[in-house]
Motif scaffolding. Structure first.
Motif, short mmCIF file in Angstrom:
data_model
loop_
_atom_site.label_atom_id
_atom_site.label_comp_id
_atom_site.label_asym_id
_atom_site.label_seq_id
_atom_site.Cartn_x
_atom_site.Cartn_y
_atom_site.Cartn_z
N UNK A 65 50.85 35.06 39.14
CA UNK A 65 49.73 35.93 38.74
C UNK A 65 48.56 35.88 39.71
N UNK A 66 48.45 34.80 40.50
CA UNK A 66 47.36 34.70 41.47
C UNK A 66 47.55 35.69 42.61
N UNK A 67 48.78 35.76 43.14
CA UNK A 67 49.00 36.53 44.36
C UNK A 67 49.41 37.98 44.10
N UNK A 68 49.87 38.31 42.89
CA UNK A 68 50.38 39.66 42.68
C UNK A 68 49.33 40.76 42.88
N UNK A 128 39.42 16.52 34.48
CA UNK A 128 38.40 17.57 34.54
C UNK A 128 38.92 18.88 33.98
N UNK A 129 40.10 19.31 34.40
CA UNK A 129 40.64 20.59 33.92
C UNK A 129 40.98 20.54 32.43
N UNK A 130 41.29 19.35 31.91
CA UNK A 130 41.55 19.22 30.48
C UNK A 130 40.25 19.28 29.68
N UNK A 131 39.20 18.61 30.19
CA UNK A 131 37.92 18.58 29.49
C UNK A 131 37.20 19.93 29.57
N UNK A 132 37.42 20.68 30.62
CA UNK A 132 36.77 21.99 30.80
C UNK A 132 37.85 23.07 30.94
N UNK A 133 38.48 23.47 29.83
CA UNK A 133 39.59 24.44 29.94
C UNK A 133 39.17 25.78 30.51
N UNK A 134 37.90 26.11 30.45
CA UNK A 134 37.44 27.39 31.01
C UNK A 134 37.52 27.39 32.53
N UNK A 135 37.52 26.19 33.14
CA UNK A 135 37.40 26.10 34.59
C UNK A 135 38.62 26.69 35.30
N UNK A 136 39.80 26.32 34.87
CA UNK A 136 41.00 26.87 35.50
C UNK A 136 41.08 28.37 35.35
N UNK A 137 40.78 28.85 34.15
CA UNK A 137 40.81 30.30 33.93
C UNK A 137 39.79 31.01 34.81
N UNK A 138 38.61 30.40 34.97
CA UNK A 138 37.57 31.02 35.80
C UNK A 138 38.00 31.07 37.27
N UNK A 139 38.67 30.03 37.74
CA UNK A 139 39.14 30.02 39.13
C UNK A 139 40.17 31.11 39.37
N UNK A 140 41.16 31.21 38.49
CA UNK A 140 42.19 32.22 38.65
C UNK A 140 41.61 33.62 38.53
N UNK A 141 40.65 33.79 37.64
CA UNK A 141 40.00 35.10 37.49
C UNK A 141 39.21 35.47 38.74
N UNK A 142 38.53 34.48 39.33
CA UNK A 142 37.76 34.74 40.56
C UNK A 142 38.68 35.14 41.70
#
Length: 537
Positions: free
Chosen positions: A159-162, A280-294
């Protein structure tokens, strides 16, 4: 249509052989009579098709396989994954890159390697726990081969590269179509009712070729990463399974050997970084989603330099998919960026730097005084990050994943200042929401943590600066309730305005000649209109 052979080299091919090639390539998508009246010799020359009939048949079979494997995806994932596995095993390399060194092939982790890495992870958890204000993951460390790393991370990569692949496939297809003269020979094919794979027109077929070319380059890059990356979070992205740290055994051993590092210390160091990332990614679940969205937002607006692309496809042999692998990424993907793209890239680079700096910060706090080679290990990673492998450079160009050393240093200073002023709990609280993290402008200045002292006045509270609270509040309240000092209290007139200190309580405070029941003459003013009647001045 001419029956003359196509000139240009040994084994000149007649047009009947070319017609068979096209029919074998497109199968039932090519209606009867679709090629009538076309200049097939010009088409063959523009597409650099081989002239030997046997080579043409082999090329047709390859093209049919490519189209069938790609389906409706903008990337030929079957080709990309196959190429990634072979690259990870050292069977193929990125164009222009030296043959990979280190552990040959793709060996499975030995029982001894698994035991050593899991023991290192246990030590890392014990040392990290006292310096973190978030939970340390308890999931057992997974130990991967290179192929397993690919299998675990590809679902995240797709989903990142498509988004960028879809755009680039279309741009590459347009460039190829222009080079082949789509408005001439290929345009006539479409007008004749030829339904080609990938959208029902010649442009769709060319877009599929573009998707194949991108898949080749991406497969090379991910396969090369699988040979050099230590875990699933080295790029600052959560590419592995949620809450599950993992290391690639062969790559850990290669890093130890290449830099003559202490084996036990290196395993603990790398395990600490992987576990800190996972925490970190477990404690801040929004972070991974924000990175992929960016990354997706950046990819949507990416722009290829079409002039450079036209130059690249000019000598491309469309009948030989293997020839696409000889193209270096920098030859294919030359980008121009708009202002919005630059801003998106800055935001992404800043977030990646904050993640990397936080991990470096907490692991250094945890390991200082325990690992004698800690600074040497940190320096090895800093140099690798600064140099950037060809695979990392390709990903930086195409999807914006870029770790900037200077930005990481700035972020590290900022985290140090937060710890000094707000402690571990305040530091981890910065990950509660993206608005709590600093911008690039903040990091590039003198890093300072936000003020937390009570001395800082709130905005709009200047009027309260001179107000003092009585020492004995209960005594003052008792006076108010008992009526003490009531004569000195301010009063309102009939219009709700505060009376002046010298106004008569009985005159209502009027000065406009209006009647007042408290005055004998009803005027409320003296004859000169200067003030309340009977007022002694």
């Amino acid at each position: 249509m001419s029956d003359a052979p196509i000139p240009g080299g040994p084994g000149d091919m007649d047009e009947e052989a070319l017609k068979r090639f096209l029919k074998e390539t497109f199968g039932d998508a090519l209606p009867e009579g679709a090629l009538d009246g076309l200049d097939l010799s010009a088409l063959a020359q523009q597409a650099n098709l081989p002239q030997d009939p046997a080579q043409l048949r082999a090329a047709a079979a390859q093209m049919q396989h490519l189209f069938a494997a790609q389906g409706d995806s903008p990337v030929n994932w079957q080709m990309a994954e196959d190429l990634a596995r072979r690259t990870a095993a050292g069977q193929v390399t990125l164009p222009g890159v030296e043959t990979p060194s280190g552990t040959p092939g793709d060996p499975s982790p030995s029982a001894e390697q698994v035991a050593e890495l899991r023991q290192a992870a246990q030590v890392a958890r014990l040392w990290l726990d006292p310096v973190l204000a978030i939970d340390v993951p308890t999931a057992e460390l997974q130990v991967y081969s290179r192929g397993t790393w690919l299998a675990r991370t590809l679902p995240r990569w797709k989903p990142i590269v498509e988004p960028v692949a879809k755009y680039m496939a279309g741009a590459i297809g347009e460039a190829i179509s222009a080079q082949m003269g789509q408005m001439g020979d290929l345009g006539a094919m479409g007008a004749a009712g030829m339904q080609m794979p990938g959208g029902g027109d010649p442009a769709g077929m060319m877009e599929r070729i573009g998707g194949t070319m991108f898949g080749v380059q991406f497969g090379h890059a991910i396969g090369a990463l699988a040979r050099e990356i230590s875990g699933t979070t080295d790029l600052g992205l959560p590419l592995g399974r949620d809450g599950e740290p993992a290391l690639v055994a062969a790559n850990v051993e290669d890093l130890i050997s290449a830099h003559s590092l202490d084996p036990a210390a290196t395993r603990i160091f790398l395990a600490s970084r992987e576990i800190a990332h996972t925490a970190l990614f477990t404690a801040a679940p929004w972070l991974g989603r924000a990175l992929f969205s960016a990354i997706e937002d950046y990819s949507r607006g990416i722009t290829l330099d079409l002039d450079a692309l036209d130059e690249m496809v000019r000598d491309l042999d469309l009948s030989d998919p293997q020839s696409m692998q000889a193209r270096r990424p920098e030859e294919m993907f030359v980008f121009t960026r708009r202002a919005s793209q630059e801003r998106a890239l800055e935001e992404l680079a800043t977030t990646l730097a904050l993640i990397e700096a936080w991990v470096d910060h907490v692991t250094t706090k945890a390991l200082t005084g325990k690992l004698p080679d800690l600074e040497a290990l940190r320096e090895v990673l800093r140099r690798r990050r600064a140099a950037g492998s060809p695979a990392e450079q390709m990903l930086s160009k195409t999807i914006g994943i870029e770790m900037r050393p200077r930005r990481v240093r700035e972020a590290l200073s900022w985290w140090e200042s937060v710890l000094a002023t707000e402690g571990e709990t305040g530091r981890e609280a910065k990950w509660d929401h993206p608005d709590l993290l600093p911008t690039a402008e903040v990091l590039s200045g003198t890093p300072q943590a936000p003020r937390t002292d009570a001395a800082a006045p709130a905005e709009g509270a200047e009027e309260l600066a001179d107000v003092t609270i009585p020492v004995d509040f209960d005594a003052e309240l008792e006076k108010l309730l008992s009526g003490e000092g009531v004569d000195d209290a301010p009063r309102e007139d009939e219009q709700g305005r505060l009376r002046e200190d010298d106004e008569d309580p009985g005159d209502g405070g009027t000065d406009d000649g209006g009647s007042d029941s408290g005055d004998s003459d009803g005027s409320g003013t003296d004859q000169d209109g200067n003030g309340p009647a009977g007022d002694a001045r």
